[in-house]
Design a protein around this motif. Structure first.
Motif, short mmCIF file in Angstrom:
data_model
loop_
_atom_site.label_atom_id
_atom_site.label_comp_id
_atom_site.label_asym_id
_atom_site.label_seq_id
_atom_site.Cartn_x
_atom_site.Cartn_y
_atom_site.Cartn_z
N ALA A 339 0.82 -1.22 0.00
CA ALA A 339 0.00 0.00 0.00
C ALA A 339 0.85 1.26 0.00
CB ALA A 339 -0.93 0.00 1.21
N ALA A 340 2.00 1.25 0.71
CA ALA A 340 2.84 2.44 0.81
C ALA A 340 3.51 2.78 -0.51
CB ALA A 340 3.90 2.26 1.89
N HIS A 341 3.56 1.84 -1.46
CA HIS A 341 4.20 2.08 -2.75
C HIS A 341 3.22 1.96 -3.91
CE1 HIS A 341 7.48 0.87 -0.02
NE2 HIS A 341 8.17 1.76 -0.68
N PHE A 342 1.91 2.06 -3.59
CA PHE A 342 0.88 2.07 -4.62
C PHE A 342 1.09 3.30 -5.49
CE2 PHE A 342 -3.81 3.10 -5.45
CZ PHE A 342 -3.83 2.33 -6.60
N GLN A 343 1.13 3.11 -6.81
CA GLN A 343 1.55 4.15 -7.74
C GLN A 343 0.46 5.17 -8.07
OE1 GLN A 343 4.92 4.28 -9.24
NE2 GLN A 343 5.12 3.09 -7.38
N ARG A 344 -0.67 5.09 -7.41
CA ARG A 344 -1.73 6.08 -7.64
C ARG A 344 -2.09 6.71 -6.30
NH1 ARG A 344 -0.13 5.29 -11.85
NH2 ARG A 344 -1.18 4.90 -13.83
N GLY A 345 -2.66 7.91 -6.38
CA GLY A 345 -3.04 8.59 -5.15
C GLY A 345 -1.82 9.16 -4.44
N LEU A 346 -1.95 9.34 -3.13
CA LEU A 346 -0.93 10.02 -2.35
C LEU A 346 -0.20 9.11 -1.38
CD1 LEU A 346 -2.94 13.28 -1.54
CD2 LEU A 346 -1.28 12.91 -3.35
N PHE A 347 -0.56 7.82 -1.33
CA PHE A 347 0.13 6.92 -0.41
C PHE A 347 1.63 6.87 -0.72
CE2 PHE A 347 -3.35 3.88 1.33
CZ PHE A 347 -3.95 4.96 1.94
N ILE A 348 1.98 6.82 -2.00
CA ILE A 348 3.40 6.72 -2.36
C ILE A 348 4.15 7.97 -1.95
CG2 ILE A 348 3.01 7.59 -4.70
CD1 ILE A 348 5.23 5.68 -5.60
N MET A 349 3.47 9.13 -1.98
CA MET A 349 4.12 10.37 -1.58
C MET A 349 4.42 10.37 -0.09
SD MET A 349 2.66 14.20 -2.29
CE MET A 349 2.23 13.70 -3.95
N VAL A 350 3.46 9.87 0.71
CA VAL A 350 3.68 9.77 2.15
C VAL A 350 4.68 8.67 2.46
CG1 VAL A 350 2.56 9.40 4.38
CG2 VAL A 350 1.36 10.64 2.58
N GLY A 351 4.53 7.52 1.77
CA GLY A 351 5.41 6.39 2.03
C GLY A 351 6.87 6.72 1.76
N ALA A 352 7.14 7.60 0.79
CA ALA A 352 8.52 7.96 0.48
C ALA A 352 9.17 8.75 1.61
CB ALA A 352 8.56 8.78 -0.82
N GLN A 353 8.36 9.45 2.42
CA GLN A 353 8.92 10.25 3.51
C GLN A 353 9.04 9.47 4.81
OE1 GLN A 353 9.71 13.12 2.26
NE2 GLN A 353 8.45 12.93 0.43
N LEU A 354 8.37 8.32 4.93
CA LEU A 354 8.30 7.64 6.21
C LEU A 354 9.66 7.20 6.76
CD1 LEU A 354 5.03 5.53 5.89
CD2 LEU A 354 5.42 7.62 7.18
N PRO A 355 10.58 6.62 5.94
CA PRO A 355 11.87 6.23 6.53
C PRO A 355 12.61 7.40 7.18
CG PRO A 355 11.58 5.21 4.38
CD PRO A 355 10.47 6.20 4.54
N ILE A 356 12.60 8.56 6.51
CA ILE A 356 13.29 9.73 7.07
C ILE A 356 12.58 10.20 8.34
CG2 ILE A 356 13.91 12.13 6.63
CD1 ILE A 356 14.14 11.39 3.70
N PRO A 435 -0.02 18.27 -0.98
CA PRO A 435 -0.48 19.26 -1.96
C PRO A 435 -1.97 19.10 -2.25
CG PRO A 435 0.79 17.52 -3.04
CD PRO A 435 0.94 17.32 -1.56
N ASN A 436 -2.60 20.19 -2.60
CA ASN A 436 -4.02 20.20 -2.91
C ASN A 436 -4.21 20.12 -4.42
OD1 ASN A 436 -6.77 20.53 -3.00
ND2 ASN A 436 -6.71 22.72 -2.58
N PHE A 437 -4.67 18.97 -4.88
CA PHE A 437 -4.93 18.79 -6.31
C PHE A 437 -6.41 18.97 -6.64
CE2 PHE A 437 -1.07 16.07 -5.72
CZ PHE A 437 -0.23 16.85 -6.49
N GLY A 438 -7.14 19.58 -5.73
CA GLY A 438 -8.56 19.82 -5.98
C GLY A 438 -9.44 18.61 -5.75
N ARG A 757 8.79 20.41 -0.80
CA ARG A 757 8.98 21.07 0.49
C ARG A 757 8.62 20.19 1.67
NH1 ARG A 757 6.82 25.91 -2.13
NH2 ARG A 757 4.74 25.31 -1.42
N ILE A 758 7.88 19.11 1.44
CA ILE A 758 7.40 18.30 2.57
C ILE A 758 8.55 17.81 3.46
CG2 ILE A 758 6.31 16.10 3.17
CD1 ILE A 758 4.36 16.55 0.88
#
Length: 885
Positions: A339-356, A435-438, A757-758
């Motif tokens: 789920a953390a690397h699902f290529q749609r939506g925002l999970f991948i964006m959050v998952g990329a920051q989790l290790p740091i 980010p807000n994509f509407g 910036r996240i």
């Protein structure tokens, strides 16, 4: 153990005391009856009985209640101690709340994208997602025939579903049309996820997804049901209008369920068989004929590892490719994702920051633990006379250790409770960071048993780890020295200074590591923001309309777009206007690839000629501020009756034409020959951090119709000043057509910049928190050292030392601590920076500016935290201090 049992325990304690006293009275009465005086009789009876409290303690110990009494007594004593030192208590609790709150917040985000992303979904950790790799690029959608092949041929998964997300218009007679995001799902979607409807039913799980129109049904989300239909239970079985086509409401999904599309909330769901009713332009079999992009989720069988499932998936992809074409083998693959690397939506964006974030949270928690251990050690040192007196009166080391641990445990419990309460609010800050994509977002940010277990575990670990140091301090107290300390204190008790300095050095080292990482990511974000985009973002207003969702065919759509452009250009305050299928650095409409060929160009072996293609209105490049390098751009004459034309970017010109001169050449796109009339400069198409521009092809909207378009209006003043003109122009042509995504171009691009910036923003928060904690720890230790050594400072001043020398003496101790912190932090940052290497842009991993800035901030922290105690030491009055000796 319950309250009734505790009350019974204390009741039996009272009964025991009364029984012992009764036996004592009987013995006294017996002696008085034999002629002894009452006072002598009582003394003799008490000598005969022995120590009554000791007898009671031994009896209760046999009952097994003494430990409970000791625990309750220790907790009560600890509460008294905490009330006696409110400053220490508040400082310790808030420091713990900061560390535990940050760690719990990151754990909540991790839980929301990896362990429990979707409320009500059965066994969510069994779910895996499939995407395609095309020509070495990951994240592509798969198609319906791919999904059926996986479902029927795979053995590593029990079941599979196909789903997609689209935007539709909800049309109701008594309300304005509303654009909502819905899920297009295979018929077994809800059963696969293990959901139960709260009203009505779901789709029949064995329906044929390609029997279009047979089951034009829809399932509403709880939010849409309540907001738009006022939670009317009679909505089930009623037809509602979606894109002006009737769909029957089959049921209502469970509360809090908003789909599984990576954190993007869906308002409703319809089966794939209902796809054709969404647009009049769709062919008879849109899933196959349009190669409609889908996502696939599978549920792994028990005992099947990700590695074995991924291996089978790769084998199936090769097998499927061979059936289609021998040329596709090696250029096309399927990938298995969690789920953390699902290529749609925002999970991948959050998952990329989790290790740091997890690393930063652990470092902050270690920093807090060291600080709390140091504070508790100083607190124990202040109470050494008390501990010495209690030891002299018979208190055992076990009892003293138990009381210290009880106080530490209460502090940890209070800090954990405050941190958990704070994290429930801080976790929702995720919506502000992204980010807000509407589109509406939906993350499962509620605490569950995993989060509560983590908080409890952290509290226990903090109690044990932070309690060791004060317990050791308390048990090492010498009764003779503690009870007779006085003149010896002139030396300041420097024996414990080394341990405290080492702990402070470790704190500063951790702080330095976080500061360096924050500096590198901040410079990365600044480099991305300051990078030239290649277009003008100022004073440009944008919006979008989706004509296909409102029943427009190509003929009506072209007429509407032409009339809309005429209205916008003549509107007051509008300098110029155009249409486009994709805004620069926008999200929607990006990545549309088309097959093409160039007469005379022979592709190399294995090269597939595909290019990202956008559709533009007249004067698009001029209005966007994109420079023309050669030729001309599209104008009003490039319509359906004119010769098909195209514009390319510099990257495409240099790749396929010698010396980059492609003007006047031809490009075959969709079996139509287009003449290249212009070449534009490369610009930031999607990602501002992408330094390698890709080929882009542009076609006129009037020659290649696109029903979903964006309007771009250049204002004479500001973008917001012409919002009313845009709304009036659309409503004047069709007041039932929803105008969507009304934003300035700066707001559109800000969403892209926000992604970069996240990590910088989050690490800035951790850096500030680390500095505050380190400053607090250094101040507390230095201040206590000044109190401990005040007689030494008084003697120095009495013997002729200056106050400035005393001030420097105190600060010099902090300087050595800072040096230890810089050395340990520098060594630790070497490993930490390696983890950030892939996230950096335009900055070296060992950037001197970032390291120097971190060192300066650390030295400022040390100076500020030591300045107040140093001034206090320098202001000591020698005669007054020595008179108290």
């Amino acid at each position: 153990m319950n309250l009734r049992w505790i009350m019974q325990t204390f009741g039996r304690k009272a009964d025991l005391s009364e029984e012992l006293e009764s036996h004592l009275r009987m013995a006294v009465a017996d002696r008085v009856a034999r002629g002894e005086p009452p006072a002598e009789a009582r003394r003799a009876a008490m000598r005969e009985f022995g120590n009554l409290p000791l007898i009671a303690d031994v009896t209760r110990e046999r009952w097994g209640w003494l430990r409970l009494e000791h625990l309750l007594r220790d907790l009560k004593f600890a509460l008294r101690q905490m009330r006696r030192s409110p400053g220490f208590t508040i400082t310790a609790v808030l420091t713990l709340a900061l560390g535990i709150g940050a760690l719990t917040t990151v754990a909540t985000w991790t839980n929301a994208v990896l362990y429990n992303p979707w409320p009500h979904v059965a066994a969510p950790r069994e779910l895996r997602f499939v995407d395609a790799t095309v020509l070495g690029n990951n994240g592509y959608s798969v198609h319906y025939d791919n999904y059926r092949f996986m479902l029927e041929s795979g053995h590593s998964w029990k079941d599979a579903i196909a789903f997609a997300q689209t935007t539709v218009n909800l049309n109701e007679a008594d309300a304005q049309p509303q654009a909502i995001a819905i899920g297009l799902v295979s018929s077994n979607y809800f059963q696969f996820l293990g959901l139960r409807p709260q009203n009505g039913r779901f789709f029949p799980p064995n329906s044929n997804d390609r029997t279009y129109g047979a089951t034009d049904e829809i399932v509403l989300s709880d939010g849409l049901w309540r907001d738009r239909f006022h939670a009317d239970p009679a909505i089930v079985g009623r037809a509602i209008s979606i894109n002006r086509h009737p769909y029957t409401v089959a049921g209502v999904a469970p509360r809090s369920f908003a789909g599984i599309f990576g954190g993007i909330a869906e308002a409703a769901w319809m089966p794939l068989s209902g796809l054709r009713g969404l647009s009049t332009d769709f062919p008879p079999d849109p899933l196959i004929q349009l190669r409609y992009g889908l996502q696939v989720a599978v549920r792994l069988r028990p005992g099947v590892s990700d590695a074995s499932a991924a291996a089978e998936l790769h084998a199936l992809a090769s097998s499927f490719a061979l059936k289609q074409s021998a040329d596709k083998r090696g250029k096309w693959d399927w990938n298995l994702r969690d789920a953390a690397h699902f290529q749609r939506g925002l999970f991948i964006m959050v998952g990329a920051q989790l290790p740091i974030l997890l690393g930063a949270s652990v470092l902050l928690m270690v920093l807090v633990s060291i600080n709390i251990a140091s504070l508790l050690g100083q607190h124990a040192a202040r109470r050494r006379r008390e501990v010495a007196i209690r030891s002299a009166l018979g208190a055992t080391p076990d009892r003293i250790a138990a009381q210290v641990l009880a106080e530490t445990g209460l502090l940890a419990l209070a800090g954990a409770t405050a941190g958990w309460a704070a994290s429930t609010g801080m976790a929702r800050g995720l919506y502000l960071l992204l980010p807000n994509f509407g589109v509406p977002l939906s993350f499962n940010l509620h605490s569950d048993m995993r989060i509560l277990f983590l908080v409890t575990t952290v509290a226990v670990v903090v109690t044990l780890v932070c309690g060791i140091y004060p317990v050791r301090q308390s048990l090492r107290v010498s009764q003779n020295e503690a009870l007779h300390e006085g003149g010896a204190a002139v030396a300041g008790g420097a024996g414990n200074g080394l341990g405290r300095r080492i702990l402070l050095g470790l704190q500063l080292g951790i702080c330095f590591i976080v500061l360096v990482c924050c500096g590198l990511l901040t410079r990365t974000a600044l480099n991305i923001v300051n990078r030239t985009t290649g277009f003008d973002r100022a004073n440009c207003l944008t919006g979008s309309v989706a004509l296909s969702r409102s029943g427009y065919n190509e003929q009506r759509g072209l007429a509407f777009q032409a009339a809309l452009l005429d209205r916008l250009r003549s509107a007051p305050g509008v300098a110029s206007a155009t249409l486009t299928s994709h805004l620069p650095m926008g999200d929607d409409g990006a990545g549309n690839t088309r097959d093409f060929s160039i007469p005379g160009y022979v592709p190399s072996k294995g090269e597939e000629l595909q290019v990202v293609t956008d559709f533009e209105g007249p004067e698009f490049f001029h209005i966007m501020g994109i420079a023309m390098r050669q030729g001309r751009e599209f104008d009003a004459h490039d319509n359906a009756s004119a010769q098909p034309v195209a514009v390319i970017n510099e990257s495409m010109a240099h790749r396929y034409w010698p010396k980059g001169n492609g003007v006047g050449s031809s490009v075959m796109v969709d079996r139509r020959l287009h003449r290249v009339v212009g070449i534009v400069s490369d610009y930031a198409y999607y990602n501002p951090a992408n330094t390698e521009a890709s080929p882009l092809l542009f076609l006129p909207l009037a020659q290649d119709y696109n029903s979903d378009v964006f309007m771009a209006l250049r204002s004479r003043t500001t973008a917001s000043a012409i919002t009313t003109q845009l709304r009036q122009a659309v409503a004047g042509l069709d007041n039932s057509l929803p105008l969507e995504n009304v934003r300035s171009l700066e707001q559109v691009t800000a969403a892209r910049y926000q992604i970069s910036r996240i990590p910088a923003v989050l690490l800035s928060v951790y850096a500030i928190s680390s500095m505050l904690v380190a400053m607090l720890g250094l101040y507390a230790v230095t201040a206590y050292s000044v109190i401990e050594r005040h007689r030494e400072f008084a003697l120095r001043l009495a013997l002729g030392s200056t106050r400035a020398a005393v001030f420097r003496l105190v600060l010099s101790g902090s300087t050595w601590t800072a040096i230890v912190g810089l050395v340990t932090g520098g060594l630790g940052s070497i490993a930490a920076v390696r983890l950030l290497r892939s996230m950096l842009f335009g900055v070296a991993p060992f950037d001197p500016t970032s390291y120097c800035a971190a060192a300066v901030l650390l030295l400022i922290t040390v100076f500020l935290s030591g300045m107040v105690p140093a001034r206090r030491a320098a202001s000591v009055e020698p005669m007054q201090a020595l008179r108290t000796e």
